[in-house]
Design an enzyme around this catalytic site. Structure first.
Site, PDB file in Angstrom:
ATOM      1  N   PRO A   1      69.981   8.078  33.368  1.00  0.00           N
ATOM      2  CA  PRO A   1      69.827   6.780  34.037  1.00  0.00           C
ATOM      3  C   PRO A   1      68.827   5.832  33.384  1.00  0.00           C
ATOM      4  O   PRO A   1      67.794   5.477  33.961  1.00  0.00           O
ATOM      5  CB  PRO A   1      69.366   7.189  35.443  1.00  0.00           C
ATOM      6  N   CYS A   2      69.164   5.372  32.188  1.00  0.00           N
ATOM      7  CA  CYS A   2      68.291   4.413  31.513  1.00  0.00           C
ATOM      8  C   CYS A   2      68.226   3.086  32.272  1.00  0.00           C
ATOM      9  O   CYS A   2      67.293   2.300  32.075  1.00  0.00           O
ATOM     10  CB  CYS A   2      68.735   4.190  30.068  1.00  0.00           C
ATOM     11  N   HIS A   3      69.183   2.855  33.176  1.00  0.00           N
ATOM     12  CA  HIS A   3      69.166   1.622  33.982  1.00  0.00           C
ATOM     13  C   HIS A   3      67.989   1.612  34.957  1.00  0.00           C
ATOM     14  O   HIS A   3      67.641   0.566  35.493  1.00  0.00           O
ATOM     15  CB  HIS A   3      70.485   1.459  34.742  1.00  0.00           C
TER      16      HIS A   3
END
Length: 281
Positions: free
Chosen positions: A245-247
């Protein structure tokens, strides 16, 4: 109407909301911007997000992002596990993702000995290409064009054998990006990356759904507090959208910042996760 078509419409609304959240636009203003009636817009948005446009607006405001960062002592988010995300049995608390990095030989030869299965799917955040080896998911990306997506996949593993087939590993991963899911089995990731990149990606997996953190906090978590810029580069090279989850990494100011698959999509995911997490408690 397909999930992908709905997302295209919703994305236009989210982009408008994100650009104008300080003015707190009304339902009629947003609906008019995307050329839908208020009733139709309210219905498809609530079907997509599980929450009203008004509530969603709260979850993508700058002040909300700042409050999330402020209310968590530095690194406390990263000490949590994904199990602390959703509490409902139909949510993500059973999900566990394990990274298994490729061997030096696999890394060096561009996947020469690997068979990679790949497929295309529609999700609530748009179309994706997803690929897997016998060991786990090795690639997932949002895409607007299947041919371009496959070309990009091939550049990641230049010598691998590619088979267009959706296997069980992919089906489990895709279920996370579809409307509801229960009793998720362990999902494994088989990634091509440097030791530093793998450390960063593992750190990202500790961020619970509905929470946000900063590049500096990730750098501290991997034991190199001066490496924020390098962390940003590693995050930008994330090969597996959403699952890693780089978001959930934003700027320390509270601004969402950039995203490989578009800032509107990042905004949509952050808002959707925040709203879903809130409504599950």
């Amino acid at each position: 109407m397909s999930e992908d078509t709905n997302y295209i419409r919703i994305a236009k609304a989210i982009e408008y909301i994100h650009q104008n959240f300080k003015e707190q636009p009304s339902l009629s203003e947003i609906a008019e911007h995307i050329h839908l009636s208020q009733a139709h817009f309210q219905r498809i948005f609530t079907e997509w997000a599980g929450i009203s446009p008004k509530k969603f607006l709260q979850y993508i405001s700058l002040e909300h992002a700042k409050s999330i960062l402020k209310n968590h002592k530095e690194n406390s988010v990263l000490n949590a596990t994904l199990e602390t995300g959703f509490s409902s049995s139909s949510r993500l608390h059973d999900l566990f993702i394990r990274i298994e990095g490729m061997t030096p030989a696999e890394y060096k030869n561009g996947g020469e000995s690997l068979q990679i299965n790949y497929s295309f799917s529609e999700t609530i955040f748009g179309s994706i290409v997803i690929a897997s080896t016998a060991k786990g998911i090795c690639y997932m990306a949002f895409t607007e064009n299947y041919e371009d997506a496959f070309s990009q996949l091939k550049t990641q593993f230049s010598n691998a054998k590619f088979v267009q087939r959706q296997d069980e590993l992919q089906q489990k991963a895709i279920s996370i990006l579809q409307s509801d899911h229960q009793d998720l089995s362990e999902i494994k990731l088989h990634l091509k990356g440097t030791e530093f990149q793998l450390k960063v990606w593992e750190s990202l997996l500790k961020i619970p759904m509905g929470e946000l953190t900063t590049y500096g906090a990730i750098a501290k978590d991997i034991g190199n507090h001066k490496a924020s810029r390098a962390v940003g580069t590693a995050i930008g090279n994330n090969p597996v959208a959403f699952l890693i989850p780089c978001h959930r990494v934003i700027q320390s100011s509270g601004s969402f910042g950039g995203y490989m698959w578009g800032t509107t999509r990042k905004t949509a995911i952050i808002g959707w996760e925040g709203a879903k997490t809130h409504t599950s408690h």
